[in-house]
Design a protein around this motif. Structure first.
Motif, PDB file in Angstrom:
ATOM      1  N   ASP A 189       0.832  -1.207   0.000  1.00 42.06           N
ATOM      2  CA  ASP A 189       0.000   0.000   0.000  1.00 42.06           C
ATOM      3  C   ASP A 189       0.868   1.260   0.000  1.00 42.06           C
ATOM      4  O   ASP A 189       0.547   2.244  -0.673  1.00 42.06           O
ATOM      5  CB  ASP A 189      -0.938   0.008   1.216  1.00 42.06           C
ATOM      6  N   ILE A 239       1.127   4.286  -2.992  1.00 41.54           N
ATOM      7  CA  ILE A 239       1.120   5.735  -2.751  1.00 41.54           C
ATOM      8  C   ILE A 239       2.385   6.357  -3.327  1.00 41.54           C
ATOM      9  O   ILE A 239       2.333   7.403  -3.975  1.00 41.54           O
ATOM     10  CB  ILE A 239       1.013   6.036  -1.237  1.00 41.54           C
ATOM     11  N   SER A 286       2.200   9.067  -6.226  1.00 44.46           N
ATOM     12  CA  SER A 286       2.643  10.412  -5.872  1.00 44.46           C
ATOM     13  C   SER A 286       3.801  10.863  -6.762  1.00 44.46           C
ATOM     14  O   SER A 286       3.831  12.015  -7.199  1.00 44.46           O
ATOM     15  CB  SER A 286       3.039  10.464  -4.399  1.00 44.46           C
ATOM     16  N   SER A 295      -3.744   7.110   7.811  1.00 41.61           N
ATOM     17  CA  SER A 295      -4.935   6.500   7.223  1.00 41.61           C
ATOM     18  C   SER A 295      -6.155   7.328   7.573  1.00 41.61           C
ATOM     19  O   SER A 295      -6.233   7.941   8.631  1.00 41.61           O
ATOM     20  CB  SER A 295      -5.103   5.047   7.672  1.00 41.61           C
ATOM     21  N   GLU A 318      -8.260   3.690   5.328  1.00 44.16           N
ATOM     22  CA  GLU A 318      -7.526   3.603   4.053  1.00 44.16           C
ATOM     23  C   GLU A 318      -6.228   4.400   4.149  1.00 44.16           C
ATOM     24  O   GLU A 318      -6.237   5.559   4.553  1.00 44.16           O
ATOM     25  CB  GLU A 318      -8.386   4.176   2.923  1.00 44.16           C
ATOM     26  N   ILE A 352      -3.494   6.765   3.120  1.00 47.00           N
ATOM     27  CA  ILE A 352      -3.499   7.888   2.178  1.00 47.00           C
ATOM     28  C   ILE A 352      -2.129   8.546   2.038  1.00 47.00           C
ATOM     29  O   ILE A 352      -1.904   9.334   1.136  1.00 47.00           O
ATOM     30  CB  ILE A 352      -4.536   8.952   2.589  1.00 47.00           C
ATOM     31  N   GLY A 353      -1.213   8.227   2.967  1.00 47.83           N
ATOM     32  CA  GLY A 353       0.105   8.837   2.922  1.00 47.83           C
ATOM     33  C   GLY A 353       1.071   8.143   3.857  1.00 47.83           C
ATOM     34  O   GLY A 353       0.683   7.294   4.656  1.00 47.83           O
ATOM     35  N   PHE A 398       1.746  11.668  -0.237  1.00 52.84           N
ATOM     36  CA  PHE A 398       0.309  11.426  -0.113  1.00 52.84           C
ATOM     37  C   PHE A 398      -0.270  11.249  -1.504  1.00 52.84           C
ATOM     38  O   PHE A 398       0.255  11.792  -2.480  1.00 52.84           O
ATOM     39  CB  PHE A 398      -0.393  12.638   0.532  1.00 52.84           C
ATOM     40  N   TYR A 399      -1.377  10.510  -1.575  1.00 52.90           N
ATOM     41  CA  TYR A 399      -2.129  10.522  -2.827  1.00 52.90           C
ATOM     42  C   TYR A 399      -2.512  11.970  -3.117  1.00 52.90           C
ATOM     43  O   TYR A 399      -2.786  12.750  -2.198  1.00 52.90           O
ATOM     44  CB  TYR A 399      -3.405   9.676  -2.712  1.00 52.90           C
ATOM     45  N   ASP A 420      -5.133  13.487  -4.072  1.00 55.95           N
ATOM     46  CA  ASP A 420      -6.404  13.976  -3.519  1.00 55.95           C
ATOM     47  C   ASP A 420      -6.321  14.377  -2.050  1.00 55.95           C
ATOM     48  O   ASP A 420      -7.214  15.047  -1.540  1.00 55.95           O
ATOM     49  CB  ASP A 420      -7.503  12.918  -3.684  1.00 55.95           C
ATOM     50  N   PHE A 421      -5.274  13.955  -1.371  1.00 52.84           N
ATOM     51  CA  PHE A 421      -5.152  14.239   0.063  1.00 52.84           C
ATOM     52  C   PHE A 421      -4.047  15.245   0.369  1.00 52.84           C
ATOM     53  O   PHE A 421      -3.740  15.493   1.528  1.00 52.84           O
ATOM     54  CB  PHE A 421      -4.933  12.936   0.836  1.00 52.84           C
TER      55      PHE A 421
END
Length: 188
Positions: free
Chosen positions: A15, A19, A23, A64, A68, A70-71, A95-96, A98-99
């Motif tokens: 995971d 990312i 990224s 998370s 989930e 996210i970073g 981070f993704y 979107d975040f």
């Protein structure tokens, strides 16, 4: 909305790799060679993150949101022979897309600095490409530019900035949760 920040587990290496690849592909678009970015492999990055999580001295933290990832961030002691007047090295934070820009990065950095202080570190550095928008992020967190150098990157050369914090103690009390909170959740 609450974000959980904690140490990464080996099971999360893939995971983290997802990312990392995502990224890089968004952050370095137009900075690094497009074919290089397109060919980044989650499989190879997973191997890298398994090693990083297991490496003694490395601190790998994940963020998370609603369960989930996210970073993440990774830090360690500054490499021997580099910037010896500094202790900690923020080796990555991603981070993704979107975040990004929502304050989550600051929370992750503060948590990393808490880990640094637990190891007795009082100062820190981070290296970032000049054209990376993260320069503004580090400057907003009080880092000062201490060095620049031109380095090779896929598709050419780039200027690498080294930023530093001469004192990370002011970050000690910035978390809005109690250190003893087992969930390590922060409401935003």
């Amino acid at each position: 909305m609450s974000i959980s920040i904690r140490k990464a587990t080996l099971e999360e290496a893939e995971d983290i790799a997802k990312i990392h690849v995502s990224s890089w592909q968004t952050t370095y678009k137009g900075i690094m060679d497009a074919d290089f970015l397109k060919q980044l492999s989650v499989g190879k990055r997973t191997e890298l993150w398994v090693k990083n999580i297991q490496r003694e001295g490395d601190i790998v933290l994940v963020a998370s949101l609603n369960g989930e990832l996210i970073g993440f961030t990774c830090g360690s002691h500054v490499k021997e022979g580099e910037y010896e007047e500094y202790d900690g090295d923020v080796t990555s934070i991603y981070f993704y897309k979107d975040f990004q820009g929502q304050g989550f990065g600051k929370l992750l950095m503060i948590r990393l600095f808490e880990e640094f202080m637990e190891r007795g570190y009082q100062t820190a550095i981070v290296k970032v490409l000049e054209k990376n928008k993260a320069c503004l992020f580090y400057e907003a967190l009080g880092a000062k530019l201490i060095d620049t150098q031109v380095i090779p990157i896929p598709g050419g050369e780039a200027t690498l900035f080294t930023y530093a914090w001469d004192d990370i103690k002011p970050f000690r009390n910035e978390m809005s949760h109690e250190k003893n909170d087992p969930t390590n959740e922060v409401n935003v």
